[in-house]
Design a protein around this motif. Structure first.
Motif, PDB file in Angstrom:
ATOM      1  N   GLU A  88       0.953  -1.153   0.071  1.00  0.00           N
ATOM      2  CA  GLU A  88      -0.116   0.116   0.009  1.00  0.00           C
ATOM      3  C   GLU A  88       0.896   1.343  -0.028  1.00  0.00           C
ATOM      4  O   GLU A  88       0.350   2.179  -0.637  1.00  0.00           O
ATOM      5  N   THR A  89       2.075   1.290   0.569  1.00  0.00           N
ATOM      6  CA  THR A  89       3.281   2.457   0.428  1.00  0.00           C
ATOM      7  C   THR A  89       3.442   2.516  -0.984  1.00  0.00           C
ATOM      8  O   THR A  89       3.565   3.577  -1.385  1.00  0.00           O
ATOM      9  N   ASN A  99     -11.290  -1.545   5.067  1.00  0.00           N
ATOM     10  CA  ASN A  99     -10.487  -2.381   6.407  1.00  0.00           C
ATOM     11  C   ASN A  99      -9.211  -1.989   6.805  1.00  0.00           C
ATOM     12  O   ASN A  99      -8.581  -1.168   6.243  1.00  0.00           O
ATOM     13  N   PRO A 100      -9.063  -2.500   7.916  1.00  0.00           N
ATOM     14  CA  PRO A 100      -7.894  -2.084   8.507  1.00  0.00           C
ATOM     15  C   PRO A 100      -6.756  -2.661   7.762  1.00  0.00           C
ATOM     16  O   PRO A 100      -6.646  -3.798   7.295  1.00  0.00           O
ATOM     17  N   LYS A 101      -5.400  -1.975   7.904  1.00  0.00           N
ATOM     18  CA  LYS A 101      -4.295  -2.439   7.304  1.00  0.00           C
ATOM     19  C   LYS A 101      -3.539  -3.338   8.126  1.00  0.00           C
ATOM     20  O   LYS A 101      -3.678  -3.371   9.454  1.00  0.00           O
ATOM     21  N   LEU A 137       0.377 -12.922  -8.279  1.00  0.00           N
ATOM     22  CA  LEU A 137      -0.641 -13.116  -7.600  1.00  0.00           C
ATOM     23  C   LEU A 137      -0.990 -11.808  -6.515  1.00  0.00           C
ATOM     24  O   LEU A 137      -0.018 -11.422  -5.877  1.00  0.00           O
ATOM     25  N   ILE A 138      -2.202 -11.330  -6.358  1.00  0.00           N
ATOM     26  CA  ILE A 138      -2.602 -10.135  -5.593  1.00  0.00           C
ATOM     27  C   ILE A 138      -3.515 -10.776  -4.584  1.00  0.00           C
ATOM     28  O   ILE A 138      -4.743 -11.355  -5.214  1.00  0.00           O
ATOM     29  N   LEU A 139      -3.209 -10.516  -3.387  1.00  0.00           N
ATOM     30  CA  LEU A 139      -4.734 -11.040  -2.209  1.00  0.00           C
ATOM     31  C   LEU A 139      -4.997  -9.600  -2.019  1.00  0.00           C
ATOM     32  O   LEU A 139      -4.105  -8.951  -1.308  1.00  0.00           O
ATOM     33  N   ASN A 140      -6.251  -9.322  -1.844  1.00  0.00           N
ATOM     34  CA  ASN A 140      -6.739  -7.944  -1.228  1.00  0.00           C
ATOM     35  C   ASN A 140      -7.985  -8.093  -0.465  1.00  0.00           C
ATOM     36  O   ASN A 140      -9.034  -8.896  -0.772  1.00  0.00           O
TER      37      ASN A 140
END
Ligand SMILES: Cc1cc2nc3c(=O)[nH]c(=O)nc-3n(C[C@H](O)[C@H](O)[C@H](O)COP(=O)(O)O)c2cc1C
Length: 340
Positions: free
Chosen positions: A17-18, A95-97, A108-111
């Motif tokens: 996210e940064t 949602n909280p980080k 692959l991305i998980l979010n």
């Protein structure tokens, strides 16, 4: 190797996210340039879908530019369209980080972002200054605290603000990160939702603006057929398939254990490709050409996009592949498509 390729090892050492925030800060500086490049796309790439003329079949999927902050950049990169959002009617933090994870070894991305949104008012005001010559879709969702029974009110509130500023609307009923949202895909919930949205569209005099529905890849084959029939009967303009998957089975061991250790969320990128394609083919078979379909999920090359178009999709969207390959992906896909 391009600049993004050279910097990728550094970028990927940052928390995802940064890295996203940094890229958006940089992107905003680029958008401020007075003379951004205007890519010339071959005429062969043009497509007409749901009454709109697209310079290319390739678009940016929802979720990357949630607040419509980088539209000039997407245009300069050559995207044929951009889907902004998901936008919720009222602002909410999501949602909280940590809530975003990448697995470069598998593309692959998980979010589990959970619709972090500035809210429809802020985004609509920004869209008033959107660049010309870029097709922009507005992807809408509901606020987390809104009970499922009042979901229609939320979609309508967001629609009133966003629809007048965009070229098409996509209703997102398929994010896995808002509790209960996917229940809206059930035919008995979908019917009144779509009818309520089409009523509002008429009321606002936007009858000719396309209204699309974005579906999950986790629907059972028999449910898919029922959903397609509801969509066709409702009079909406098309479908987008697919959103992210909850199915950890798309990831092979030993990576699966690592993914599972990160917790809840939707998976996207290369491991989603086969599943999304399978669901799309089923939808296309059930549609029998009655509505256009926008392909999304695991697409990462000109071959992938061409396969989706050959299957019968009208347009295609990418997200995860852009994170792993960088901005040069767009030109690469266009060159490949033009050759085919
Ligand atoms: C970090 C992240 C956030 C996303 N947010 C949204 C969203 O807000 N709304 C939406 O409809 N889809 C969202 N998506 C799903 C993408 O639009 C797309 O459907 C999915 O990622 C599959 O495409 P891909 O494999 O090319 O990434 C998101 C995906 C990712 C990776």
């Amino acid at each position: 190797m391009d600049l993004y390729g050279a910097l990728r090892p550094l970028i990927f050492r940052l928390d995802p996210e940064t890295a996203h925030d940094l890229a958006f800060w940089l992107g905003a500086r680029v958008c401020a340039w007075p003379r951004l490049p205007e890519p010339e796309l071959p005429a062969a790439l043009r497509r007409t879908a749901f009454g709109l003329d697209f310079p290319s079949p390739l678009g940016l999927a929802a979720g990357l530019d949630k607040g419509a902050t980088l539209l000039p950049l997407w245009k300069a990169l050559g995207f044929g369209h951009v889907e902004i959002g998901t936008v919720t009617p009222r602002p909410q933090p999501g949602n909280p980080k940590p809530r975003l994870f990448r697995f470069p070894q598998a593309g692959l991305i998980l979010n589990r972002m959970g619709f972090n949104s500035e809210g429809a008012e802020v985004v609509a005001a920004r869209l008033k200054h959107r660049p010309e010559g870029l097709i922009v879709g507005g992807n809408l969702g509901k606020n987390k605290e809104t009970p499922e029974a009042q979901a229609l009110d939320d979609y309508r509130a967001a629609y009133r603000l966003i629809a007048p500023q965009v070229d098409y609307i996509a209703l997102n009923v398929s994010s896995p990160n808002t509790p209960g949202l996917r229940n809206l895909q059930a035919p008995e919930a979908l019917k009144p939702l779509l009818a309520g949205m089409l009523d509002l569209r008429r009321e606002l005099g936007l009858d000719r603006q396309p209204l699309l529905l974005k579906l999950a890849p986790d629907l059972a084959p028999e449910d898919l057929e029922a959903i397609v029939e509801v969509a066709v009967a409702s009079g909406i303009s098309g479908l987008i398939a697919t959103n992210t998957t909850l199915d950890r089975g798309v990831v092979a061991e030993p990576l699966r254990a690592l993914v599972e250790a990160k917790g809840a969320g939707g998976l996207s990128g290369m491991p989603l490709k086969a599943k999304a394609r399978d669901v799309r083919r089923r939808i296309l078979a059930a549609l029998r050409g009655r509505l256009p379909l926008v392909a999304c999920g695991g697409l990462g090359s000109a071959e992938d996009v061409q396969d989706a178009l050959d299957d019968g999709a009208a347009l295609a969207q990418v997200y995860s592949a852009l994170i792993f390959e960088g901005p040069s992906l767009v030109g690469r896909i266009h060159r490949g498509l033009a050759e085919f």
